[in-house]
Design a protein around this motif. Structure first.
Motif, short mmCIF file in Angstrom:
data_model
loop_
_atom_site.label_atom_id
_atom_site.label_comp_id
_atom_site.label_asym_id
_atom_site.label_seq_id
_atom_site.Cartn_x
_atom_site.Cartn_y
_atom_site.Cartn_z
N ALA A 73 0.86 -1.18 0.00
CA ALA A 73 0.00 0.00 0.00
C ALA A 73 0.89 1.22 0.00
CB ALA A 73 -0.92 0.01 1.22
N VAL A 74 0.40 2.29 -0.59
CA VAL A 74 1.17 3.53 -0.69
C VAL A 74 0.33 4.68 -0.14
CG1 VAL A 74 2.27 5.17 -2.27
CG2 VAL A 74 2.43 2.70 -2.71
N LEU A 75 0.92 5.41 0.81
CA LEU A 75 0.35 6.67 1.26
C LEU A 75 1.00 7.74 0.40
CD1 LEU A 75 0.56 6.49 5.15
CD2 LEU A 75 -1.48 6.33 3.75
N GLU A 76 0.23 8.33 -0.45
CA GLU A 76 0.75 9.32 -1.39
C GLU A 76 0.47 10.71 -0.84
OE1 GLU A 76 2.39 11.39 -4.25
OE2 GLU A 76 2.52 9.20 -4.29
N ALA A 77 1.52 11.44 -0.51
CA ALA A 77 1.36 12.79 0.00
C ALA A 77 1.52 13.78 -1.14
CB ALA A 77 2.41 13.08 1.07
N ASP A 78 0.60 14.70 -1.21
CA ASP A 78 0.67 15.73 -2.24
C ASP A 78 -0.01 16.97 -1.70
OD1 ASP A 78 0.21 17.30 -4.73
OD2 ASP A 78 1.04 15.49 -5.65
N ILE A 79 0.48 18.10 -2.11
CA ILE A 79 -0.11 19.36 -1.64
C ILE A 79 -1.55 19.48 -2.12
CG2 ILE A 79 0.02 21.87 -1.83
CD1 ILE A 79 3.08 21.54 -1.92
N ASP A 80 -1.81 19.07 -3.38
CA ASP A 80 -3.16 19.28 -3.89
C ASP A 80 -3.61 18.27 -4.95
OD1 ASP A 80 -5.55 20.73 -3.90
OD2 ASP A 80 -4.95 21.79 -5.71
N ALA A 82 -3.65 2.15 -10.20
CA ALA A 82 -3.80 1.46 -11.48
C ALA A 82 -2.91 0.22 -11.57
CB ALA A 82 -3.50 2.42 -12.63
N LEU A 83 -1.87 0.17 -10.76
CA LEU A 83 -0.96 -0.99 -10.75
C LEU A 83 -1.47 -2.10 -9.83
CD1 LEU A 83 2.42 0.93 -10.65
CD2 LEU A 83 1.47 -0.34 -12.60
N GLY A 84 -2.55 -1.84 -9.10
CA GLY A 84 -3.13 -2.86 -8.25
C GLY A 84 -2.77 -2.74 -6.78
N ALA A 85 -1.97 -1.76 -6.42
CA ALA A 85 -1.63 -1.57 -5.00
C ALA A 85 -2.68 -0.67 -4.36
CB ALA A 85 -0.26 -0.92 -4.86
N ARG A 86 -2.87 -0.84 -3.08
CA ARG A 86 -3.76 0.06 -2.35
C ARG A 86 -3.10 1.42 -2.31
NH1 ARG A 86 -6.74 -0.25 3.09
NH2 ARG A 86 -8.08 1.56 2.80
N SER A 87 -3.85 2.45 -2.65
CA SER A 87 -3.30 3.79 -2.72
C SER A 87 -4.17 4.74 -1.91
CB SER A 87 -3.24 4.25 -4.18
OG SER A 87 -2.75 5.54 -4.29
N ILE A 88 -3.56 5.42 -0.97
CA ILE A 88 -4.27 6.37 -0.12
C ILE A 88 -3.68 7.75 -0.35
CG2 ILE A 88 -4.83 7.04 2.26
CD1 ILE A 88 -3.75 3.53 1.74
N GLN A 89 -4.51 8.68 -0.81
CA GLN A 89 -4.05 10.05 -1.05
C GLN A 89 -4.18 10.86 0.23
OE1 GLN A 89 -2.84 11.60 -3.99
NE2 GLN A 89 -2.33 13.11 -2.45
N VAL A 90 -3.09 11.51 0.62
CA VAL A 90 -3.08 12.37 1.79
C VAL A 90 -2.75 13.78 1.31
CG1 VAL A 90 -2.00 12.86 4.02
CG2 VAL A 90 -2.30 10.49 3.27
N HIS A 91 -3.72 14.68 1.40
CA HIS A 91 -3.45 16.07 1.06
C HIS A 91 -2.80 16.74 2.26
CE1 HIS A 91 -5.38 16.03 -2.82
NE2 HIS A 91 -6.38 15.37 -2.28
N THR A 92 -1.70 17.41 2.04
CA THR A 92 -0.89 17.94 3.13
C THR A 92 -1.18 19.40 3.45
OG1 THR A 92 0.89 18.49 1.60
CG2 THR A 92 0.96 16.30 2.67
N ASP A 93 -2.22 19.94 2.87
CA ASP A 93 -2.62 21.33 3.16
C ASP A 93 -1.46 22.31 3.05
OD1 ASP A 93 -5.31 20.66 3.61
OD2 ASP A 93 -4.88 20.12 5.69
N GLY A 94 -0.68 22.18 2.00
CA GLY A 94 0.40 23.13 1.76
C GLY A 94 1.75 22.72 2.31
#
Length: 104
Positions: A61-68, A78-90
């Motif tokens: 699983a991947v915790l993907e951090a991105d500002i927005d 899309a590769l089949g791994a669990r993906s969790i988007q974490v917005h970091t609020d800047g």
């Protein structure tokens, strides 16, 4: 020149929270790896290769951090791994609290 001496880490609270989270994950048999670098350095490409090569043998699983944005999280999913988007609020990084919330 004025010198300011710090006798405590400014990240002391986060360091404690991170250590507690590491202990909890270790007890659950979970390995958490932090991959951090500048934008465009190849983090998602590296993770994609790991998922393709090991995704059938390991639960990833991947915790993907991105500002927005969530482009990289969608690419990982899309590769089949669990993906969790974490917005970091800047913020340009995730702290221990964000990591915990993402895992929950």
């Amino acid at each position: 020149m004025k010198v300011i001496e710090l006798h405590k880490s400014v990240t002391e609270s986060n360091d404690r929270d991170a250590e507690k989270l590491r202990r909890e994950l270790r007890q659950q048999g979970v390995l958490l790896i932090n991959v951090m670098s500048s934008a465009g350095s190849g983090k998602t490409t590296l993770l994609s290769r790991i998922i393709r090569d090991l995704g059938k043998e390991l639960r990833i699983a991947v915790l993907e951090a991105d500002i927005d944005a969530q482009v990289d999280a969608e690419r990982i999913a899309a590769l089949g791994a669990r993906s969790i988007q974490v917005h970091t609020d800047g913020m340009c990084h995730m702290d221990a609290g964000m990591t915990r919330r993402g895992l929950e």
